[in-house]
Scaffold this active site. Structure first.
Site, PDB file in Angstrom:
ATOM      1  N   GLU A 269      68.754  26.465   6.245  1.00 10.38           N
ATOM      2  CA  GLU A 269      68.804  27.752   5.549  1.00 10.38           C
ATOM      3  C   GLU A 269      68.970  28.938   6.491  1.00 10.38           C
ATOM      4  O   GLU A 269      69.590  29.925   6.118  1.00 10.38           O
ATOM      5  CB  GLU A 269      67.639  27.946   4.576  1.00 10.38           C
ATOM      6  CG  GLU A 269      66.287  28.178   5.163  1.00 10.38           C
ATOM      7  CD  GLU A 269      65.222  28.399   4.084  1.00 10.38           C
ATOM      8  OE1 GLU A 269      65.500  29.001   3.061  1.00 10.38           O
ATOM      9  OE2 GLU A 269      64.080  27.951   4.313  1.00 10.38           O
TER      10      GLU A 269
ATOM     11  N   CYS B  68      66.933  40.604  -7.254  1.00  9.32           N
ATOM     12  CA  CYS B  68      67.260  41.933  -6.751  1.00  9.32           C
ATOM     13  C   CYS B  68      65.951  42.692  -6.609  1.00  9.32           C
ATOM     14  O   CYS B  68      64.924  42.264  -7.115  1.00  9.32           O
ATOM     15  CB  CYS B  68      68.163  42.661  -7.738  1.00  9.32           C
ATOM     16  SG  CYS B  68      69.658  41.739  -8.115  1.00  9.32           S
TER      17      CYS B  68
ATOM     18  N   ASN C 253      67.043  44.019 -12.403  1.00 11.97           N
ATOM     19  CA  ASN C 253      66.819  42.757 -11.702  1.00 11.97           C
ATOM     20  C   ASN C 253      66.668  41.671 -12.751  1.00 11.97           C
ATOM     21  O   ASN C 253      65.811  41.793 -13.628  1.00 11.97           O
ATOM     22  CB  ASN C 253      65.539  42.856 -10.855  1.00 11.97           C
ATOM     23  CG  ASN C 253      65.098  41.501 -10.329  1.00 11.97           C
ATOM     24  OD1 ASN C 253      65.928  40.649 -10.032  1.00 11.97           O
ATOM     25  ND2 ASN C 253      63.797  41.293 -10.218  1.00 11.97           N
ATOM     26  N   GLY C 254      67.499  40.639 -12.689  1.00 18.04           N
ATOM     27  CA  GLY C 254      67.417  39.558 -13.673  1.00 18.04           C
ATOM     28  C   GLY C 254      68.805  39.178 -14.140  1.00 18.04           C
ATOM     29  O   GLY C 254      69.801  39.475 -13.468  1.00 18.04           O
TER      30      GLY C 254
ATOM     31  N   GLU D 196      61.151  19.311   5.098  1.00 18.29           N
ATOM     32  CA  GLU D 196      60.940  20.746   5.325  1.00 18.29           C
ATOM     33  C   GLU D 196      61.632  21.207   6.619  1.00 18.29           C
ATOM     34  O   GLU D 196      62.252  22.271   6.659  1.00 18.29           O
ATOM     35  CB  GLU D 196      59.421  21.030   5.369  1.00 18.29           C
ATOM     36  CG  GLU D 196      59.018  22.450   5.729  1.00 18.29           C
ATOM     37  CD  GLU D 196      59.515  23.521   4.757  1.00 18.29           C
ATOM     38  OE1 GLU D 196      60.062  23.198   3.697  1.00 18.29           O
ATOM     39  OE2 GLU D 196      59.369  24.703   5.106  1.00 18.29           O
TER      40      GLU D 196
ATOM     41  N   LYS E 228      64.696  35.694  -1.303  1.00 17.81           N
ATOM     42  CA  LYS E 228      63.328  35.196  -1.162  1.00 17.81           C
ATOM     43  C   LYS E 228      62.807  34.629  -2.467  1.00 17.81           C
ATOM     44  O   LYS E 228      62.153  33.599  -2.495  1.00 17.81           O
ATOM     45  CB  LYS E 228      62.445  36.370  -0.704  1.00 17.81           C
ATOM     46  CG  LYS E 228      60.994  36.024  -0.518  1.00 17.81           C
ATOM     47  CD  LYS E 228      60.794  35.299   0.772  1.00 17.81           C
ATOM     48  CE  LYS E 228      59.376  34.834   0.980  1.00 17.81           C
ATOM     49  NZ  LYS E 228      59.340  33.684   1.888  1.00 17.81           N
TER      50      LYS E 228
ATOM     51  N   ARG F 237      64.628  40.495  -1.162  1.00 23.68           N
ATOM     52  CA  ARG F 237      64.983  40.000  -2.492  1.00 23.68           C
ATOM     53  C   ARG F 237      66.494  39.911  -2.707  1.00 23.68           C
ATOM     54  O   ARG F 237      66.955  39.372  -3.718  1.00 23.68           O
ATOM     55  CB  ARG F 237      64.384  40.912  -3.565  1.00 23.68           C
ATOM     56  CG  ARG F 237      62.897  41.107  -3.449  1.00 23.68           C
ATOM     57  CD  ARG F 237      62.397  42.051  -4.511  1.00 23.68           C
ATOM     58  NE  ARG F 237      62.588  41.478  -5.821  1.00 23.68           N
ATOM     59  CZ  ARG F 237      61.757  40.638  -6.408  1.00 23.68           C
ATOM     60  NH1 ARG F 237      60.637  40.304  -5.800  1.00 23.68           N
ATOM     61  NH2 ARG F 237      62.003  40.147  -7.594  1.00 23.68           N
TER      62      ARG F 237
ATOM     63  N   HIS G 117      68.935   2.156   5.238  1.00 23.18           N
ATOM     64  CA  HIS G 117      69.594   2.015   3.933  1.00 23.18           C
ATOM     65  C   HIS G 117      70.741   3.004   3.758  1.00 23.18           C
ATOM     66  O   HIS G 117      71.169   3.252   2.649  1.00 23.18           O
ATOM     67  CB  HIS G 117      68.566   2.183   2.807  1.00 23.18           C
ATOM     68  CG  HIS G 117      67.461   1.171   2.889  1.00 23.18           C
ATOM     69  ND1 HIS G 117      67.612  -0.122   2.471  1.00 23.18           N
ATOM     70  CD2 HIS G 117      66.214   1.250   3.407  1.00 23.18           C
ATOM     71  CE1 HIS G 117      66.492  -0.793   2.688  1.00 23.18           C
ATOM     72  NE2 HIS G 117      65.621   0.017   3.269  1.00 23.18           N
TER      73      HIS G 117
ATOM     74  N   LYS H 197      64.449  24.101   6.719  1.00 15.98           N
ATOM     75  CA  LYS H 197      64.323  25.314   7.548  1.00 15.98           C
ATOM     76  C   LYS H 197      65.562  25.498   8.403  1.00 15.98           C
ATOM     77  O   LYS H 197      66.106  26.587   8.503  1.00 15.98           O
ATOM     78  CB  LYS H 197      63.105  25.224   8.489  1.00 15.98           C
ATOM     79  CG  LYS H 197      61.749  25.524   7.969  1.00 15.98           C
ATOM     80  CD  LYS H 197      61.489  26.892   7.443  1.00 15.98           C
ATOM     81  CE  LYS H 197      61.906  27.032   6.008  1.00 15.98           C
ATOM     82  NZ  LYS H 197      60.901  26.816   5.006  1.00 15.98           N
TER      83      LYS H 197
ATOM     84  N   TRP I   1      71.182  40.990  -5.180  1.00 15.41           N
ATOM     85  CA  TRP I   1      71.588  39.609  -4.896  1.00 15.41           C
ATOM     86  C   TRP I   1      72.542  39.250  -6.032  1.00 15.41           C
ATOM     87  O   TRP I   1      72.141  39.146  -7.188  1.00 15.41           O
ATOM     88  CB  TRP I   1      70.373  38.689  -4.897  1.00 15.41           C
ATOM     89  CG  TRP I   1      70.699  37.295  -4.446  1.00 15.41           C
ATOM     90  CD1 TRP I   1      70.766  36.844  -3.164  1.00 15.41           C
ATOM     91  CD2 TRP I   1      70.999  36.167  -5.292  1.00 15.41           C
ATOM     92  NE1 TRP I   1      71.096  35.504  -3.155  1.00 15.41           N
ATOM     93  CE2 TRP I   1      71.243  35.068  -4.443  1.00 15.41           C
ATOM     94  CE3 TRP I   1      71.088  35.978  -6.657  1.00 15.41           C
ATOM     95  CZ2 TRP I   1      71.561  33.808  -4.927  1.00 15.41           C
ATOM     96  CZ3 TRP I   1      71.418  34.718  -7.138  1.00 15.41           C
ATOM     97  CH2 TRP I   1      71.647  33.644  -6.277  1.00 15.41           C
TER      98      TRP I   1
HETATM   99  O1  M6R Z   1      58.365  31.525  -4.350  1.00 12.78           O
HETATM  100  P1  M6R Z   1      58.480  30.030  -4.423  1.00 12.78           P
HETATM  101  O2  M6R Z   1      57.533  29.338  -3.511  1.00 12.78           O
HETATM  102  O3  M6R Z   1      58.374  29.508  -5.828  1.00 12.78           O
HETATM  103  O4  M6R Z   1      59.941  29.712  -3.920  1.00 12.78           O
HETATM  104  C1  M6R Z   1      60.460  28.412  -3.948  1.00 12.78           C
HETATM  105  C2  M6R Z   1      61.699  28.283  -3.103  1.00 12.78           C
HETATM  106  O5  M6R Z   1      62.687  29.149  -3.571  1.00 12.78           O
HETATM  107  C3  M6R Z   1      61.429  28.593  -1.634  1.00 12.78           C
HETATM  108  O6  M6R Z   1      60.424  27.794  -1.105  1.00 12.78           O
HETATM  109  C4  M6R Z   1      62.723  28.411  -0.804  1.00 12.78           C
HETATM  110  O7  M6R Z   1      63.068  27.068  -0.758  1.00 12.78           O
HETATM  111  C5  M6R Z   1      62.523  28.998   0.602  1.00 12.78           C
HETATM  112  N1  M6R Z   1      63.662  29.793   0.970  1.00 12.78           N
HETATM  113  C6  M6R Z   1      62.339  27.980   1.647  1.00 12.78           C
HETATM  114  O8  M6R Z   1      62.186  28.532   2.916  1.00 12.78           O
END
Ligand code: M6R
Length: 608
Positions: free
Chosen positions: A488, A2, A100-101, A481, A603, A27, A504, A485, A74
């Site tokens: 998500e 958050c 937040n937490g 990756e 994020k 966030r 496999h 992308k 969040w």
């Molecule tokens: O802040 P961080 O790099 O530790 O975050 C790790 C993951 O949460 C972050 O890379 C997440 O997978 C992204 N949304 C990917 O785009």
């Protein structure tokens, strides 16, 4: 997960809080709310959904106050709703808190507080904080906060106001990020710098268990024992423009386009005019590097993909065995450590709960930890032995883009640097490898200039319900990756695989409806990728290839080819990533998704 913000000063607080929340929205964006002290009253406004909705629902002329707190959520405990939105208040609606937490022992505390007569309104864990403070409040807010946090288990950054002390904000941090902004006759607290950067550049990064008391003239920080502590004031050097869209339709597109500059910045900071690499901030000396027997990389999500590439690069150049682990696995699997093992934690935010816990475990096991991080002064940075900053600038889009290519760039330079320090290569090879790296900004720009082509590709395949991504060797993580992308931000199912594993299992998915993105630049495994492509075509699969410019062979076997410039194989993973980021971006835009704030994500994942 958050975002919180607090203000005390002479200005109208509502626009300051709303603007701060907008900048923290990356966030979390399930609900938003503010509380302010208005002529002796505590006023709360909340709404479900994004900050924009809160802004629309708050008639600014009805509110007047110069002290307040705000929150963008969040959801963890309790669904997104107005009732569960922060700020939460105590029974008498005199105290308001934002949090937040996660409060892990909230059920136990809640039960006890209910028995004592407290009335709860929400399903959140956070509301217990408001009632605990109410319980301990005897006319001094900071004392009540201090007593309350002694009862809390979990992670938190909390800001509190009360109408009984209308000129102060009290805030406290443990495990979740919190900064103080120091202005002229005004002071701030926030989860992150962009929330306050239009007001001040002077910032304090709070430590765990710091309790801060703000009024418009003074910032006082105490430790858990109530004793005053001094914290360094840092000056933020980057500009607020870096955290704004600057004419782009989305942060993600802006951040994709910033990648040539990010790499130029890395070149400027890490390579001297004789093309020698330096990592001045590392507190390890040449002998420390020479004696490394093993490196363990810990990270989550996209940063973990960068770590996988780090393994290829370090093992190839520096000849040090590297293990890469997901932080969430590392922290529970009791990893044995060996003498002279080095741990590298990778994180854009420096706040990811699992990576932070894994890092703590490594340090507990007496291992040296270097953190590769983008956020100055973050928790991981403070808790590591050394830090390598990626200096990619603020990344706001939830999908990580420029931080990823910056992390890979750091791994490339670190691998070459380690190879030199350990005598595996000489200055001539270092010079050659650095020279190739210096070409990247130009080559990335060439790909970006061709983005219309990638947009057309997205348009063509946007109806597909599933995608497969294949790559080999250093481009196997690129496939992972690319798939991450896409899923998500577009919500299309996507799976990344090592192309060698295709037979496999994943090949069973292939039919005339499934597009497979094959990352096949010229490399030692090029021929193998070509065979994979032919196998896909033999089963009527759709093939989208990412291939080296002027590769006419691959054209014959692909339905769509996205070209990247010729480059050394190690760096092909950076170039191949750019079109995959753009493909995911255009696919999400074509499907009308909220690119910068995809559903269910945040994020920075500061809870486990
Ligand atoms: O802040 P961080 O790099 O530790 O975050 C790790 C993951 O949460 C972050 O890379 C997440 O997978 C992204 N949304 C990917 O785009």
């Amino acid at each position: 997960m958050c975002g919180i913000v607090g203000y005390v000063g002479k200005k109208e607080v509502v626009p300051i809080l709303i603007d701060g929340l907008r900048r923290l929205e990356y966030r979390g964006y399930d609900s938003a709310g503010i509380a302010l002290l208005d002529k002796g009253n505590l006023t709360v406004a909340k709404s479900k959904g994004k900050v924009e909705l809160l802004d629309n629902s708050v008639n600014r002329s009805h509110y007047s106050g110069t002290v307040g707190i705000g929150h963008t959520r969040w959801a963890t405990h309790g669904e997104p709703s107005v009732t569960n939105a922060h700020p939460h208040t105590d029974c008498s609606k005199s105290i308001a808190i934002v949090h937040n937490g996660i409060i892990e022992n909230y059920l136990e505390l809640k039960e006890k507080l209910i028995k004592e007569g407290h009335k709860f309104r929400s399903k959140t864990d956070s509301e217990v904080i408001a009632h605990l403070i109410e319980k301990y409040y005897k006319g001094n807010l900071e004392k009540a906060v201090l007593s309350s946090i002694k009862k809390l288990k979990g992670s938190y950054a909390i800001a509190v106001i009360t109408k009984d002390e209308p000129h102060k904000v009290v805030a406290v941090k443990c495990g979740s990020p919190l900064i103080v902004g120091i202005g002229k006759e005004e002071n701030f607290v926030a989860s992150d710098v962009p929330a306050i950067l239009t007001h001040t550049r002077k910032v304090i990064y709070l430590h765990d268990y710091d309790v801060v008391v703000l009024n418009e003239k003074k910032v006082q920080i105490k430790n858990i024992k109530g004793k005053n502590v001094n914290r360094r004031v840092e000056k933020i050097t980057w500009d607020i423009n870096a955290a704004e869209k600057g004419g782009y339709s989305h942060f993600m597109l802006k951040e994709i386009e910033e990648q040539p500059d990010v790499i130029l910045n890395i070149i400027k900071r890490r390579i001297d005019d004789k093309r020698r690499i330096f990592f001045d901030e590392l507190k390890l000396n040449k002998n420390d590097f020479k004696s490394i027997k093993k490196i363990t990389i810990i990270a989550c999500g996209t940063a973990w993909h960068a770590g996988l590439i780090g393994k290829y690069l370090i093992e190839k150049h520096a000849r040090i065995p590297v293990e890469v682990d997901l932080s969430s696995e590392y922290r529970y699997r009791k990893p044995p450590s060996i003498k002279n093992e080095l741990v590298i934690a990778v994180s854009q935010s420096g706040e990811t709960a699992d990576t932070l816990a894994a890092l703590r475990l490594a340090r507990h096991n007496k291992l040296k930890v270097i953190t590769v991080c983008n956020v100055i002064g973050s928790s991981m940075v403070r808790e590591s032995d050394s830090v390598i900053y990626t200096h990619a600038g603020p990344e706001i889009g939830v999908a990580s883009t420029k931080a990823y290519t910056a992390q890979i760039s750091i791994f490339y330079l670190l691998a070459v640097h380690l190879a030199f320090l350990r005598g595996v290569i000489g200055r001539n090879t270092e010079h050659k490898l650095v020279k190739e790296f210096e070409e990247l900004p130009k080559l990335i720009t060439r790909i970006l200039n061709n983005k219309k082509d990638i947009e057309s590709c997205a348009e063509k395949y946007k109806q597909a319900s599933s995608f497969l991504y294949l790559g080999r060797n250093i481009n196997y993580p690129t496939a992972l990756e690319g798939a991450l992308k896409l899923k998500e931000i577009s919500y299309i199912h996507a799976e990344g695989c090592s192309a060698g594993e295709m037979k496999h299992g994943p090949i069973a998915l292939v039919d005339e409806k499934l597009p497979t993105v094959c990352i096949a630049p010229k490399s030692v495994t090029y021929e193998k990728m070509l065979s994979n492509i032919q196998e896909l075509k033999a089963r009527c699969g759709i093939v989208v290839s990412v291939a080296t410019e002027r590769d006419n062979i691959i054209k014959k076997h692909s339905d769509y080819v996205i070209h990247i410039p010729k480059v050394n194989e190690d760096l092909s993973c950076i170039l191949a990533t750019i079109p995959l980021q753009l493909l995911a971006y255009y696919m999400a835009v074509a499907k009308g998704r909220d690119v910068d704030r995809p559903r269910n994500l945040a994020k920075s994942v500061t809870v486990e």
